[in-house]
Design an enzyme around this catalytic site. Sequence first.
Site, PDB file in Angstrom:
ATOM      1  N   ILE A   1       0.856  -1.185   0.000  1.00  7.02           N
ATOM      2  CA  ILE A   1       0.000   0.000   0.000  1.00  7.02           C
ATOM      3  C   ILE A   1       0.888   1.231   0.000  1.00  7.02           C
ATOM      4  O   ILE A   1       1.941   1.266   0.652  1.00  7.02           O
ATOM      5  CB  ILE A   1      -0.969   0.013   1.206  1.00  7.02           C
ATOM      6  CG1 ILE A   1      -1.999   1.142   1.047  1.00  7.02           C
ATOM      7  CG2 ILE A   1      -0.225   0.132   2.533  1.00  7.02           C
ATOM      8  CD1 ILE A   1      -3.196   1.005   1.978  1.00  7.02           C
ATOM      9  N   LYS A   2       0.473   2.227  -0.771  1.00  8.99           N
ATOM     10  CA  LYS A   2       1.111   3.545  -0.765  1.00  8.99           C
ATOM     11  C   LYS A   2       0.168   4.487  -0.033  1.00  8.99           C
ATOM     12  O   LYS A   2      -0.944   4.752  -0.484  1.00  8.99           O
ATOM     13  CB  LYS A   2       1.364   4.039  -2.186  1.00  8.99           C
ATOM     14  CG  LYS A   2       2.003   5.427  -2.249  1.00  8.99           C
ATOM     15  CD  LYS A   2       2.083   5.934  -3.683  1.00  8.99           C
ATOM     16  CE  LYS A   2       2.732   7.308  -3.759  1.00  8.99           C
ATOM     17  NZ  LYS A   2       2.710   7.866  -5.130  1.00  8.99           N
TER      18      LYS A   2
END
Length: 295
Positions: A159-160
């Site tokens: 995840i960013k």
Amino acid sequence: MGAATMQGLFPILATPFDGADRIDEEDLRREVDFVIENGVHGVGIAFASEVVKLSEAERDVAIRTVVEQAAGRVPVVVNTGAPSTAVTVQYSRRAEELGADASMVTPPVGVSADVTKEYYRRVSNATTIPIFIQDVPTAAVSPALAGEMAREIEGVQYIKAENPPTPASIAGFVKEGGDALTVFGGAGGAFFVEEMRRGSVGIMPHAAFPDLFRAVWDLYQSGDDAGAVEAFNRMTPLLRVMTLGAGPSSLHLVKETLRLRGVFTSVNVRHPDVPPSEFTLRELREAVEAAGLAV
């Protein structure tokens, strides 16, 4: 590439355009070499690459050019999100065919958690490369949902985090995702050190000064928190100027910095765009020169 193989500095490349508004492949190849030579661990093609302004044919050109120039030296992450699940699947498959090492997918807007899960599940079922969830303010994902998807959907591994405040978001993703979710920071890198303290293992900023971000990374990873803060503070004047270019203007500032550093020959940003003021451009040039980055 599998989970836990990607970490570190993954700048999002700017897409150079020539005077005829075509992708400047020579400048793009020079940019890939520039960031790799300055120690990045991977590269990305995403919103800061103006990917939403590219036709499908141009997306292919950009991805193919970056993958070819990277030549296996670092992994390539490509944003493949679209409002339609079918188009997202199409973009994701095509990115994998062209050699991308991971896709990055922004969640759909205004739907339930179950619909969001199904969206990512279909992308995962259609591809074999890992998926980054891109958590942004306009399509935020709760830490609990991100953790559930990482445990239930094979492809969802990263995840960013870009929903502010990013340090708090990262702490939640690390807690809820556990070993199933690898967490990167984003949002320009303004809270790089704070994000690493809370468990992020990477950052996806712009591509204008990868050498400065790498210095911060190296110091923090060596256990020198104070040194990392000091190195980060040396970037502060540059980061402050970058915030003056909120929205489309920020793309101009990144490209102008790359021009000042001898990487780009043009700073064209695709219309619609909002050029920065002369005040801001002057302040940017002064900050770049003060940091010793201008060629």
